[in-house]
Scaffold this active site. Structure first.
Site, PDB file in Angstrom:
ATOM      1  N   HIS A  76      34.955  38.951  41.719  1.00 27.43           N
ATOM      2  CA  HIS A  76      36.000  38.848  42.739  1.00 27.43           C
ATOM      3  C   HIS A  76      36.013  40.004  43.729  1.00 27.43           C
ATOM      4  O   HIS A  76      36.794  39.985  44.678  1.00 27.43           O
ATOM      5  CB  HIS A  76      37.377  38.734  42.079  1.00 27.43           C
ATOM      6  CG  HIS A  76      37.876  40.033  41.528  1.00 27.43           C
ATOM      7  ND1 HIS A  76      37.491  40.488  40.283  1.00 27.43           N
ATOM      8  CD2 HIS A  76      38.687  40.994  42.032  1.00 27.43           C
ATOM      9  CE1 HIS A  76      38.062  41.655  40.055  1.00 27.43           C
ATOM     10  NE2 HIS A  76      38.796  41.996  41.103  1.00 27.43           N
TER      11      HIS A  76
HETATM   12  C1  UD1 Z   1      43.379  42.630  43.280  1.00 26.31           C
HETATM   13  C2  UD1 Z   1      43.190  44.144  43.190  1.00 26.31           C
HETATM   14  C3  UD1 Z   1      42.050  44.465  42.231  1.00 26.31           C
HETATM   15  C4  UD1 Z   1      42.172  43.726  40.911  1.00 26.31           C
HETATM   16  C5  UD1 Z   1      42.337  42.236  41.187  1.00 26.31           C
HETATM   17  C6  UD1 Z   1      42.485  41.424  39.918  1.00 26.31           C
HETATM   18  C7  UD1 Z   1      43.732  45.411  45.215  1.00 26.31           C
HETATM   19  C8  UD1 Z   1      43.187  46.143  46.373  1.00 26.31           C
HETATM   20  N1  UD1 Z   1      42.860  44.711  44.490  1.00 26.31           N
HETATM   21  O1  UD1 Z   1      42.259  42.086  43.957  1.00 26.31           O
HETATM   22  O2  UD1 Z   1      42.045  45.862  41.998  1.00 26.31           O
HETATM   23  O3  UD1 Z   1      41.009  43.935  40.130  1.00 26.31           O
HETATM   24  O4  UD1 Z   1      43.504  42.062  41.998  1.00 26.31           O
HETATM   25  O5  UD1 Z   1      42.576  40.055  40.206  1.00 26.31           O
HETATM   26  O6  UD1 Z   1      44.919  45.472  44.986  1.00 26.31           O
HETATM   27  N2  UD1 Z   1      45.387  34.844  45.621  1.00 26.31           N
HETATM   28  C9  UD1 Z   1      45.784  33.573  45.231  1.00 26.31           C
HETATM   29  N3  UD1 Z   1      46.683  33.464  44.201  1.00 26.31           N
HETATM   30  C10 UD1 Z   1      47.204  34.553  43.564  1.00 26.31           C
HETATM   31  C11 UD1 Z   1      46.769  35.815  43.982  1.00 26.31           C
HETATM   32  C12 UD1 Z   1      45.864  35.953  45.000  1.00 26.31           C
HETATM   33  O7  UD1 Z   1      45.357  32.558  45.773  1.00 26.31           O
HETATM   34  O8  UD1 Z   1      48.027  34.406  42.671  1.00 26.31           O
HETATM   35  C13 UD1 Z   1      44.445  35.006  46.732  1.00 26.31           C
HETATM   36  C14 UD1 Z   1      45.080  35.750  47.888  1.00 26.31           C
HETATM   37  O9  UD1 Z   1      45.630  34.876  48.787  1.00 26.31           O
HETATM   38  C15 UD1 Z   1      43.941  36.550  48.477  1.00 26.31           C
HETATM   39  C16 UD1 Z   1      42.959  36.684  47.350  1.00 26.31           C
HETATM   40  O10 UD1 Z   1      43.374  35.807  46.300  1.00 26.31           O
HETATM   41  O11 UD1 Z   1      43.340  35.852  49.526  1.00 26.31           O
HETATM   42  C17 UD1 Z   1      42.874  38.088  46.867  1.00 26.31           C
HETATM   43  O12 UD1 Z   1      44.105  38.591  46.382  1.00 26.31           O
HETATM   44  P1  UD1 Z   1      44.470  40.149  46.557  1.00 26.31           P
HETATM   45  O13 UD1 Z   1      45.778  40.411  45.915  1.00 26.31           O
HETATM   46  O14 UD1 Z   1      44.290  40.542  47.963  1.00 26.31           O
HETATM   47  O15 UD1 Z   1      43.370  40.967  45.808  1.00 26.31           O
HETATM   48  P2  UD1 Z   1      42.356  40.638  44.636  1.00 26.31           P
HETATM   49  O16 UD1 Z   1      41.041  40.335  45.222  1.00 26.31           O
HETATM   50  O17 UD1 Z   1      42.934  39.666  43.642  1.00 26.31           O
END
Ligand code: UD1
Length: 364
Positions: A203
């Protein structure tokens, strides 16, 4: 006050919450930033790990780093002012961690950083910036490993630091009896045999945001899939990238099974029985080490260098090299035994108690 918001934070905080809640004189306010919000990424962990409902969910959702961090800070400030906690605990290295640490320190509230001192040395990782800044505005630092302790000493933070071990070992210790009960059924659902498949989790922006690289990785995994079943629970960030690879037609016969994100017990069941893990997650490198599963980490650095001992974990960034590296360690029972014989550098599974004892003494 404990502020959390993303999947790994729910997991590593659960034993700490249990420990804090056991003390009558401690009142705990749990604040959820809403960084992760799906059932699969958030709610299931509250249910499985019996985490009490948060006092407040800030519902920030997704956005750019600045937007997400700023939204958490803006929504948190009033809550912190009103609650005026004796200490604000922030676990891990997500945007939620940094936002909460900054908000609290600007209100002159002491911050306790759980999992302090980790450094990958790669400042292009958003998490590396979050780790450093959080450590440097905290009042108490809880280091999970000797390496983390050394990093904090080097940065002049020794006086604030306590070596506590890693609360993720506590979580694993508490989960293992449930995994033992669940694992057979989990494998059955997917038609898997123990030590006969590769588990994949990816991810990190560096792996999934570049679509050409993601396609190469996908091709490498289908190559592995010709020899070994590949189970790939896809993180939402990765799912979005996959979806935009419009010409990527996924065949069910590819040996590669794409599924949604799993809960904690199911994920550990899949990991414990895998012949190898391919990951870019920090937590899963450690869990593989503790469960004696050979690991290939799809990154050039790791903040958990202890996992590299004895070939238990190998760093790799070229997708073309994945099949050979994975197939070389899959099914290597000798390597598994070697990993089982290595010293566990992550603590004895009672780190949460240590952290709570330190907090109680400090606040007396
Ligand atoms: C975040 C953390 C990372 C951790 C990871 C675990 C930061 C910078 N990164 O990364 O350290 O290892 O979480 O998963 O804080 N999304 C969904 N549903 C959800 C959550 C997220 O669809 O419940 C989508 C969001 O819309 C976004 C993407 O997933 O586009 C990424 O989510 P984001 O919270 O930005 O960071 P992660 O890549 O999950």
């Amino acid at each position: 006050m404990l502020v959390l918001g993303a999947r790994p934070q729910f997991i590593k905080s659960a034993p700490l919450i249990k420990e804090l809640s056991a003390h009558k004189r401690i009142t705990l306010d749990i604040i959820h930033s809403g960084q992760h919000y799906d059932t699969e990424m958030s709610r299931i962990f509250f249910r499985e790990l019996k985490i009490p409902d948060p006092k407040l969910n800030l519902r920030v959702g997704s956005g750019s780093h600045a937007q997400q961090t700023a939204a958490i800070m803006r929504r948190l400030e009033g809550t912190m002012k009103e609650a005026n906690p004796d200490i604000v605990l922030v676990p891990g290295d997500t945007n939620t961690t940094l936002a909460a640490a900054l908000t609290a320190s600007k209100l002159a509230l002491p911050v306790g950083h759980v999992e302090a001192g980790l450094r990958s040395g790669d400042s292009t990782m958003p998490e590396e910036i979050n780790r450093k800044l959080t450590d440097h505005c905290s009042a108490i630092l809880f280091a999970p490993t000797d390496t983390a302790l050394r990093n904090l000493r080097r940065e002049g933070l020794a006086e604030l630091t306590y070596m506590t071990g890693d609360t993720m070992v506590d979580s694993l210790r508490l989960a293992l009896p449930f995994v033992k009960r669940a694992e057979r059924a989990v494998l059955e659902v997917f038609g898997l045999r123990p030590r006969n498949y590769l588990l994949v989790t990816l991810h990190r922006p560096s792996n999934v945001d570049d679509l050409a690289r993601l396609r190469e990785t996908y091709n490498a995994l289908t190559e592995v899939g010709r020899k070994l079943r590949v189970m790939f629970p896809v993180h939402p960030r990765t799912a979005k990238a996959f979806a935009s690879l419009t010409r990527m037609t996924h065949s069910k016969d590819s040996g590669l099974t794409l599924i949604g994100p799993r809960g904690y017990i199911e994920n550990l069941s899949l990991l414990k029985n895998a012949s190898c893990l391919l990951t870019d997650s920090g937590g899963m490198q450690k869990e593989a080490f503790l469960l004696h599963v050979p690991c290939v980490t799809f990154r050039s650095t790791t903040e958990w260098p202890e996992t590299l001992a004895g070939g238990a974990n190998r760093l790799l960034t070229n997708p073309k090299m994945l099949p050979e590296a994975i197939l070389a360690v899959s099914g290597d029972d000798g390597l598994r035994d070697d990993i089982a014989g290595l010293r566990n550098p992550f603590g004895n599974g009672h780190s949460s108690r240590k952290i709570v004892d330190i907090i109680r003494k400090t606040l007396q």
